[in-house]
Design an enzyme around this catalytic site. Structure first.
Site, short mmCIF file in Angstrom:
data_model
loop_
_atom_site.label_atom_id
_atom_site.label_comp_id
_atom_site.label_asym_id
_atom_site.label_seq_id
_atom_site.Cartn_x
_atom_site.Cartn_y
_atom_site.Cartn_z
N HIS A 244 -1.83 -3.14 -7.02
CA HIS A 244 -2.42 -2.86 -5.71
C HIS A 244 -3.93 -3.08 -5.75
O HIS A 244 -4.68 -2.28 -6.33
CB HIS A 244 -2.09 -1.40 -5.32
CG HIS A 244 -2.53 -1.03 -3.95
ND1 HIS A 244 -3.31 0.07 -3.69
CD2 HIS A 244 -2.30 -1.62 -2.76
CE1 HIS A 244 -3.53 0.14 -2.39
NE2 HIS A 244 -2.93 -0.87 -1.80
N ASN B 299 -4.98 5.78 -1.40
CA ASN B 299 -4.59 5.91 0.00
C ASN B 299 -4.05 7.29 0.34
O ASN B 299 -4.18 7.74 1.49
CB ASN B 299 -3.57 4.84 0.39
CG ASN B 299 -4.25 3.52 0.68
OD1 ASN B 299 -5.41 3.50 1.07
ND2 ASN B 299 -3.56 2.43 0.47
N SER C 129 0.83 -1.20 0.00
CA SER C 129 0.00 0.00 0.00
C SER C 129 0.86 1.25 0.00
O SER C 129 0.36 2.33 -0.28
CB SER C 129 -0.90 0.02 1.24
OG SER C 129 -1.72 -1.10 1.24
N GLU D 160 -4.76 -0.51 -8.64
CA GLU D 160 -3.81 0.54 -9.02
C GLU D 160 -2.56 -0.13 -9.58
O GLU D 160 -1.97 -1.00 -8.91
CB GLU D 160 -3.45 1.40 -7.81
CG GLU D 160 -4.60 2.29 -7.35
CD GLU D 160 -4.31 3.07 -6.08
OE1 GLU D 160 -4.77 4.21 -5.95
OE2 GLU D 160 -3.61 2.54 -5.18
P1 NAD Z 1 -2.34 -9.75 6.71
O1 NAD Z 1 -1.61 -9.52 7.98
O2 NAD Z 1 -3.79 -10.11 6.73
O3 NAD Z 1 -1.61 -10.90 5.86
C1 NAD Z 1 -0.21 -11.00 5.71
C2 NAD Z 1 0.11 -12.48 5.55
O4 NAD Z 1 1.46 -12.62 5.12
C3 NAD Z 1 -0.03 -13.27 6.85
O5 NAD Z 1 -0.93 -14.34 6.64
C4 NAD Z 1 1.40 -13.76 7.15
O6 NAD Z 1 1.43 -15.07 7.72
C5 NAD Z 1 1.99 -13.77 5.75
N1 NAD Z 1 3.46 -13.63 5.73
C6 NAD Z 1 4.21 -12.77 6.45
N2 NAD Z 1 5.52 -12.92 6.12
C7 NAD Z 1 5.57 -13.89 5.17
C8 NAD Z 1 6.61 -14.49 4.42
N3 NAD Z 1 7.89 -14.11 4.59
N4 NAD Z 1 6.30 -15.46 3.52
C9 NAD Z 1 5.01 -15.83 3.33
N5 NAD Z 1 3.98 -15.30 4.01
C10 NAD Z 1 4.25 -14.34 4.92
O7 NAD Z 1 -2.08 -8.43 5.82
P2 NAD Z 1 -2.95 -7.88 4.58
O8 NAD Z 1 -3.94 -6.92 5.06
O9 NAD Z 1 -3.35 -9.04 3.74
O10 NAD Z 1 -1.84 -7.03 3.82
C11 NAD Z 1 -0.88 -7.63 2.97
C12 NAD Z 1 -0.30 -6.58 2.04
O11 NAD Z 1 -1.35 -6.02 1.25
C13 NAD Z 1 0.39 -5.41 2.75
O12 NAD Z 1 1.50 -5.01 1.97
C14 NAD Z 1 -0.68 -4.33 2.76
O13 NAD Z 1 -0.15 -3.04 2.79
C15 NAD Z 1 -1.34 -4.61 1.42
N6 NAD Z 1 -2.73 -4.13 1.28
C16 NAD Z 1 -3.61 -4.23 2.33
C17 NAD Z 1 -4.94 -3.79 2.17
C18 NAD Z 1 -5.93 -3.91 3.28
O14 NAD Z 1 -7.04 -3.32 3.14
N7 NAD Z 1 -5.66 -4.65 4.33
C19 NAD Z 1 -5.33 -3.26 0.93
C20 NAD Z 1 -4.41 -3.19 -0.13
C21 NAD Z 1 -3.11 -3.62 0.07
#
Ligand code: NAD
Length: 281
Positions: A137, A188, A116, A149
């Site tokens: 994204h 964002n 993000s 995006e």
């Molecule tokens: P989350 O915490 O729900 O999920 C992250 C996952 O990654 C976890 O299940 C964790 O076990 C896994 N993980 C961590 N390190 C790892 C590794 N080295 N190898 C494999 N798996 C690993 O987080 P999320 O909300 O899904 O966010 C993930 C990404 O998406 C972030 O970069 C965030 O900025 C981005 N994002 C989030 C949103 C949102 O609304 N939450 C929206 C767009 C983008």
């Protein structure tokens, strides 16, 4: 068109990305950090597919799930044409992952990040293929929200961006907008200061969470209020994005308010932990 997809991280976003890719007929491998996390990702996707089937959006959830393999080793991604990273929003951890993926995934394949706020360039320069690295994204919930995006860095090849656009638009049925590689991209950069203002308003005692959210839903026709939206995004992710925006632009409007920091320290992360500004079952 790109068929073999890898998704690293099967949390909130990674499981949604894997689901939409499999629903579009693609062959998907999800790599998680360990076996329990991989099982949790599988359960999350299964539950989401079942819900989609009940609403008539998916005909055969079992066959969609059958197109997704769950793994714990990055080596399993060697033959992927596109790998989308959706792990924790931490620059050091993502940089380490991209340098590993670059050595494993076949040359010519695209490495994408769902970050993000972390500059795509920081991920691109640790690979030998910066021209094939970009941001893709997605928005939460991925199966529902249409927007993607696309974020090329200064080094991304035009063919890479074109191929990613074709994949998300024709392949997944989403709509793409093109953004510069700047913290927050388009959505964002506008949304996070709005959510932070709502948190400051509540923190100062100016209005309750319910009244702030009702105000925006009923007075500005937002589908949900900013605090409910923060709970959906995850308060840890909201704080991490705010910190990246603040670091990039040094504008006070991007600084995470103390209440947000305290809630994250307390593990009150929103929907995913059952409690944030609201309580969930
Ligand atoms: P989350 O915490 O729900 O999920 C992250 C996952 O990654 C976890 O299940 C964790 O076990 C896994 N993980 C961590 N390190 C790892 C590794 N080295 N190898 C494999 N798996 C690993 O987080 P999320 O909300 O899904 O966010 C993930 C990404 O998406 C972030 O970069 C965030 O900025 C981005 N994002 C989030 C949103 C949102 O609304 N939450 C929206 C767009 C983008």
């Amino acid at each position: 068109m790109t068929q073999r997809i890898g998704v690293v991280g099967g949390g909130l976003m990674g499981s949604g990305i894997a689901e939409v890719c499999a629903r579009s007929g693609r062959d998907v491998i999800v790599v998680e950090a360990n076996a329990p996390a991989a099982e949790a990702a599988r359960a999350r996707i299964e539950k989401s597919l079942r819900r989609a089937a009940e609403r008539g959006k998916v005909d055969d959830p079992d066959s969609v799930l059958g197109r997704i393999r769950f793994a714990t080793e990055l080596d399993d991604l060697a033959d992927r044409e596109l790998v989308i990273e959706a792990i924790v929003e931490n620059e050091e951890v993502k940089v380490d992952l991209f340098s590993k993926l670059d050595k494993i995934v076949q040359p010519g394949a695209i490495l994408a990040s769902n970050t993000s706020s972390i500059p795509i360039m920081k991920l691109a320069v640790v690979t030998q293929r910066p021209q094939q690295v970009l941001g893709i994204h997605f928005f939460n919930p991925v199966p529902v929200l249409k927007l993607v995006e696309l974020v090329p860095s200064l080094m991304t090849a035009e063919e890479t961006t074109a191929s990613a656009r074709a994949f998300v638009e024709e392949g997944l049925g989403k709509q793409a907008i093109l953004c510069q590689d700047r913290a927050g991209f388009v959505v964002n950069a506008l949304l996070i200061p709005f959510i932070l203002s709502a948190i400051r308003m509540m923190e100062s005692g100016f209005a309750t969470a319910e009244d702030i959210d009702h105000g925006l839903v009923l007075g500005a026709a937002h589908p949900q209020g900013p605090l409910a939206l923060a709970d959906l995004i995850g308060l840890d992710t909201t704080k991490a994005v705010a910190e990246s925006l603040y670091e990039e632009f040094k504008e006070p409007l991007y600084a995470p308010p103390p209440l947000l920091a305290r809630m994250v320290s307390a593990g009150l992360l929103g929907r995913k932990t059952g409690r944030g500004f609201y309580t969930y079952d």
